[in-house]
Design an enzyme around this catalytic site. Sequence first.
Site, PDB file in Angstrom:
ATOM      1  N   GLU A  14       0.839  -1.209   0.000  1.00  0.00           N
ATOM      2  CA  GLU A  14       0.000   0.000   0.000  1.00  0.00           C
ATOM      3  C   GLU A  14       0.865   1.246   0.000  1.00  0.00           C
ATOM      4  O   GLU A  14       1.829   1.332   0.752  1.00  0.00           O
ATOM      5  CB  GLU A  14      -0.880  -0.008   1.252  1.00  0.00           C
ATOM      6  CG  GLU A  14      -1.699   1.269   1.422  1.00  0.00           C
ATOM      7  CD  GLU A  14      -2.608   1.212   2.642  1.00  0.00           C
ATOM      8  OE1 GLU A  14      -3.476   0.337   2.688  1.00  0.00           O
ATOM      9  OE2 GLU A  14      -2.426   2.051   3.540  1.00  0.00           O
ATOM     10  N   GLY A 105     -13.976   4.974   6.082  1.00  0.00           N
ATOM     11  CA  GLY A 105     -13.027   6.081   6.213  1.00  0.00           C
ATOM     12  C   GLY A 105     -13.014   6.671   7.604  1.00  0.00           C
ATOM     13  O   GLY A 105     -13.997   6.592   8.331  1.00  0.00           O
ATOM     14  N   ALA A 124     -19.246   1.458   4.983  1.00  0.00           N
ATOM     15  CA  ALA A 124     -18.612   0.910   3.785  1.00  0.00           C
ATOM     16  C   ALA A 124     -19.653   0.188   2.926  1.00  0.00           C
ATOM     17  O   ALA A 124     -19.657   0.313   1.695  1.00  0.00           O
ATOM     18  CB  ALA A 124     -17.489  -0.036   4.189  1.00  0.00           C
ATOM     19  N   TYR A 144     -11.191  -6.646  10.553  1.00  0.00           N
ATOM     20  CA  TYR A 144     -10.490  -6.298  11.797  1.00  0.00           C
ATOM     21  C   TYR A 144     -10.287  -7.510  12.690  1.00  0.00           C
ATOM     22  O   TYR A 144     -11.189  -7.876  13.447  1.00  0.00           O
ATOM     23  CB  TYR A 144     -11.292  -5.207  12.544  1.00  0.00           C
ATOM     24  CG  TYR A 144     -11.436  -3.981  11.682  1.00  0.00           C
ATOM     25  CD1 TYR A 144     -10.516  -2.949  11.771  1.00  0.00           C
ATOM     26  CD2 TYR A 144     -12.433  -3.908  10.710  1.00  0.00           C
ATOM     27  CE1 TYR A 144     -10.586  -1.863  10.915  1.00  0.00           C
ATOM     28  CE2 TYR A 144     -12.515  -2.828   9.848  1.00  0.00           C
ATOM     29  CZ  TYR A 144     -11.592  -1.812   9.962  1.00  0.00           C
ATOM     30  OH  TYR A 144     -11.647  -0.745   9.103  1.00  0.00           O
TER      31      TYR A 144
HETATM   32  N1  LIG Z   1      -7.391   4.212   4.522  1.00  0.00           N
HETATM   33  C1  LIG Z   1      -7.029   2.965   4.771  1.00  0.00           C
HETATM   34  O1  LIG Z   1      -6.109   2.438   4.202  1.00  0.00           O
HETATM   35  C2  LIG Z   1      -7.745   2.168   5.790  1.00  0.00           C
HETATM   36  C3  LIG Z   1      -8.644   2.751   6.614  1.00  0.00           C
HETATM   37  N2  LIG Z   1      -9.296   2.052   7.581  1.00  0.00           N
HETATM   38  C4  LIG Z   1     -10.224   2.732   8.467  1.00  0.00           C
HETATM   39  O2  LIG Z   1     -11.035   1.853   9.218  1.00  0.00           O
HETATM   40  C5  LIG Z   1     -12.278   2.435   9.547  1.00  0.00           C
HETATM   41  C6  LIG Z   1     -13.538   1.717   9.198  1.00  0.00           C
HETATM   42  O3  LIG Z   1     -13.669   1.419   7.837  1.00  0.00           O
HETATM   43  P1  LIG Z   1     -14.551   0.206   7.365  1.00  0.00           P
HETATM   44  O4  LIG Z   1     -14.103  -1.040   7.977  1.00  0.00           O
HETATM   45  O5  LIG Z   1     -14.609   0.286   5.906  1.00  0.00           O
HETATM   46  O6  LIG Z   1     -15.970   0.613   7.992  1.00  0.00           O
HETATM   47  P2  LIG Z   1     -17.324  -0.160   8.202  1.00  0.00           P
HETATM   48  O7  LIG Z   1     -18.380   0.793   7.749  1.00  0.00           O
HETATM   49  O8  LIG Z   1     -17.330  -1.514   7.618  1.00  0.00           O
HETATM   50  O9  LIG Z   1     -17.367  -0.314   9.790  1.00  0.00           O
HETATM   51  C7  LIG Z   1     -17.201   0.802  10.665  1.00  0.00           C
HETATM   52  C8  LIG Z   1     -17.870   0.501  12.008  1.00  0.00           C
HETATM   53  O10 LIG Z   1     -19.288   0.475  11.852  1.00  0.00           O
HETATM   54  C9  LIG Z   1     -19.823  -0.813  12.120  1.00  0.00           C
HETATM   55  N3  LIG Z   1     -20.779  -1.101  11.036  1.00  0.00           N
HETATM   56  C10 LIG Z   1     -20.504  -1.507   9.780  1.00  0.00           C
HETATM   57  N4  LIG Z   1     -21.627  -1.609   9.042  1.00  0.00           N
HETATM   58  C11 LIG Z   1     -22.635  -1.238   9.847  1.00  0.00           C
HETATM   59  C12 LIG Z   1     -24.047  -1.119   9.665  1.00  0.00           C
HETATM   60  N5  LIG Z   1     -24.605  -1.403   8.487  1.00  0.00           N
HETATM   61  N6  LIG Z   1     -24.793  -0.678  10.714  1.00  0.00           N
HETATM   62  C13 LIG Z   1     -24.230  -0.388  11.901  1.00  0.00           C
HETATM   63  N7  LIG Z   1     -22.889  -0.490  12.133  1.00  0.00           N
HETATM   64  C14 LIG Z   1     -22.107  -0.903  11.124  1.00  0.00           C
HETATM   65  C15 LIG Z   1     -18.638  -1.768  12.170  1.00  0.00           C
HETATM   66  O11 LIG Z   1     -18.844  -2.850  13.056  1.00  0.00           O
HETATM   67  C16 LIG Z   1     -17.524  -0.857  12.634  1.00  0.00           C
HETATM   68  O12 LIG Z   1     -17.549  -0.695  14.026  1.00  0.00           O
HETATM   69  C17 LIG Z   1     -12.222   3.711   8.947  1.00  0.00           C
HETATM   70  O13 LIG Z   1     -11.814   4.528   9.962  1.00  0.00           O
HETATM   71  C18 LIG Z   1     -11.253   3.497   7.801  1.00  0.00           C
HETATM   72  O14 LIG Z   1     -10.744   4.676   7.271  1.00  0.00           O
HETATM   73  C19 LIG Z   1      -9.063   0.733   7.699  1.00  0.00           C
HETATM   74  C20 LIG Z   1      -8.197   0.077   6.887  1.00  0.00           C
HETATM   75  C21 LIG Z   1      -7.476   0.737   5.864  1.00  0.00           C
HETATM   76  N1  LIG Z   2      -8.061   3.680  10.850  1.00  0.00           N
HETATM   77  C1  LIG Z   2      -7.176   3.513   9.870  1.00  0.00           C
HETATM   78  N2  LIG Z   2      -6.955   4.507   8.993  1.00  0.00           N
HETATM   79  C2  LIG Z   2      -6.044   4.361   7.992  1.00  0.00           C
HETATM   80  O1  LIG Z   2      -5.878   5.304   7.187  1.00  0.00           O
HETATM   81  C3  LIG Z   2      -5.339   3.125   7.881  1.00  0.00           C
HETATM   82  C4  LIG Z   2      -5.615   2.123   8.810  1.00  0.00           C
HETATM   83  N3  LIG Z   2      -6.508   2.332   9.805  1.00  0.00           N
HETATM   84  N4  LIG Z   2      -4.988   0.913   8.727  1.00  0.00           N
HETATM   85  C5  LIG Z   2      -4.290   0.531   7.565  1.00  0.00           C
HETATM   86  C6  LIG Z   2      -3.576   1.647   6.938  1.00  0.00           C
HETATM   87  C7  LIG Z   2      -2.337   2.062   7.713  1.00  0.00           C
HETATM   88  N5  LIG Z   2      -2.330   3.498   7.553  1.00  0.00           N
HETATM   89  C8  LIG Z   2      -1.443   4.365   8.184  1.00  0.00           C
HETATM   90  C9  LIG Z   2      -0.572   3.906   9.161  1.00  0.00           C
HETATM   91  C10 LIG Z   2       0.329   4.756   9.791  1.00  0.00           C
HETATM   92  C11 LIG Z   2       0.366   6.092   9.462  1.00  0.00           C
HETATM   93  C12 LIG Z   2       1.375   7.006  10.084  1.00  0.00           C
HETATM   94  O2  LIG Z   2       2.201   6.577  10.872  1.00  0.00           O
HETATM   95  N6  LIG Z   2       1.370   8.276   9.718  1.00  0.00           N
HETATM   96  C13 LIG Z   2       2.307   9.272  10.182  1.00  0.00           C
HETATM   97  C14 LIG Z   2       3.135   9.824   9.025  1.00  0.00           C
HETATM   98  C15 LIG Z   2       4.016   8.783   8.429  1.00  0.00           C
HETATM   99  C16 LIG Z   2       4.821   9.221   7.217  1.00  0.00           C
HETATM  100  O3  LIG Z   2       4.553  10.288   6.605  1.00  0.00           O
HETATM  101  O4  LIG Z   2       5.751   8.455   6.843  1.00  0.00           O
HETATM  102  C17 LIG Z   2       1.567  10.417  10.827  1.00  0.00           C
HETATM  103  O5  LIG Z   2       2.180  11.072  11.663  1.00  0.00           O
HETATM  104  O6  LIG Z   2       0.377  10.616  10.479  1.00  0.00           O
HETATM  105  C18 LIG Z   2      -0.496   6.565   8.482  1.00  0.00           C
HETATM  106  C19 LIG Z   2      -1.398   5.696   7.860  1.00  0.00           C
HETATM  107  C20 LIG Z   2      -3.391   3.895   6.647  1.00  0.00           C
HETATM  108  N7  LIG Z   2      -4.377   2.886   6.884  1.00  0.00           N
END
Ligand SMILES: NC(=O)C1=CN([C@@H]2O[C@H](COP(=O)(O)OP(=O)(O)OC[C@H]3O[C@@H](n4cnc5c(N)ncnc54)[C@H](O)[C@@H]3O)[C@@H](O)[C@H]2O)C=CC1
Ligand SMILES: Nc1nc(=O)c2c([nH]1)NC[C@@H]1CN(c3ccc(C(=O)N[C@@H](CCC(=O)O)C(=O)O)cc3)CN21
Length: 287
Positions: A14, A105, A124, A144
């Site tokens: 990623e 998100g 989501a 998770y």
């Molecule tokens: N930007 C990234 O790379 C990543 C971000 N994340 C972060 O993890 C967080 C959650 O994302 P998702 O798992 O996609 O969210 P999700 O919408 O699947 O779940 C979020 C929360 O809401 C609950 N939920 C889900 N569906 C529901 C429904 N229909 N009714 C009531 N509750 C429900 C879940 O149990 C969980 O506690 C965000 O903060 C996300 O940004 C996680 C992994 C990677």
């Molecule tokens: N809740 C959640 N939000 C996310 O955006 C997210 C996850 N979980 N889990 C999977 C990945 C891991 N992500 C991460 C993990 C660590 C940093 C972090 O340490 N950020 C530093 C800056 C690091 C840098 O620029 O090299 C910070 O201070 O924000 C950011 C995103 C993004 N993804």
Amino acid sequence: MIECNGKNIEFSCEVFPPKRNEDMYDIYKTLDEIKLLNPDFISVTYGAGGSNSKRTAQIATYIQNISEVEALAHVTAVGVNPEKLACMLEEFERKNVRRILALRGDKPRDMSDEDFKERYYKYASDIIKVIKDNGNFKIAAACYPEKHPEASTVAEDIKYLKEKVEIGADELITQMFFDNNKFYDFMDKLGAANVNVPVHAGIMPITAANQLGTSVALSGSSVPTELSNIIAKYSEDPISMRKAGVEYAIRQTEDLIKNGVDGIHIYCMNKFDVTREIYEAVVYDLT
Ligand SMILES: NC(=O)C1=CN([C@@H]2O[C@H](COP(=O)(O)OP(=O)(O)OC[C@H]3O[C@@H](n4cnc5c(N)ncnc54)[C@H](O)[C@@H]3O)[C@@H](O)[C@H]2O)C=CC1
Ligand SMILES: Nc1nc(=O)c2c([nH]1)NC[C@@H]1CN(c3ccc(C(=O)N[C@@H](CCC(=O)O)C(=O)O)cc3)CN21
């Protein structure tokens, strides 16, 4: 792809879009390097705090069409409304980006609690449905092993996860975890709940002592003693810390592969060297 004991394990990583335009060159250079490892896909996060989807699309397009590696673009429910989502899906189709990670998100730093509460798409699953109905995408969703911090129980979290799969998620990527036993317990629970899509294990290499705090704050993942001892021992020695952190990620990855994981997804934080060291060690040790 890593082939081990007759099983093909997908290998991916990623990247995140840089905050400043001037830094776009660096990410392209990193992508050119990552391509040399021949990953199955590279995912691109939805900008910082849900903003800047334009750079996500730009980078995904580069991965797909210039690197010629499969691109997987993140889209967050928090960051879109119906018009914006339609526009993004149309652009992904046009640029041949076929994989999407559909997330709720995080709340962006500059969004008020009220706006967050009033957001158009709540979960989501709400965008998974739209993406499924509007194009031919392979949809990933997050899961998770130690439950989402907002979920009250693992069982409740898995109930919603199952809904995401029923609505259209084709594969899952886990939140980072540092304790493989948590992952194995989770996989057993998914099996029991009849959730059978491929699960990519998200591995976060901790290469600097201060990185652990941010990672735990984002994920709520537990930290095994072995890892907290590494942090304590090397907090004043960044070179040894990096080495020990990479070695920890290698041990974690190798154990997962030996135990039949479907895919390894490295949260590489735009660092090619770290990704390469993990990939090469694992391939050397296991194939
Ligand atoms: N930007 C990234 O790379 C990543 C971000 N994340 C972060 O993890 C967080 C959650 O994302 P998702 O798992 O996609 O969210 P999700 O919408 O699947 O779940 C979020 C929360 O809401 C609950 N939920 C889900 N569906 C529901 C429904 N229909 N009714 C009531 N509750 C429900 C879940 O149990 C969980 O506690 C965000 O903060 C996300 O940004 C996680 C992994 C990677
Ligand atoms: N809740 C959640 N939000 C996310 O955006 C997210 C996850 N979980 N889990 C999977 C990945 C891991 N992500 C991460 C993990 C660590 C940093 C972090 O340490 N950020 C530093 C800056 C690091 C840098 O620029 O090299 C910070 O201070 O924000 C950011 C995103 C993004 N993804």
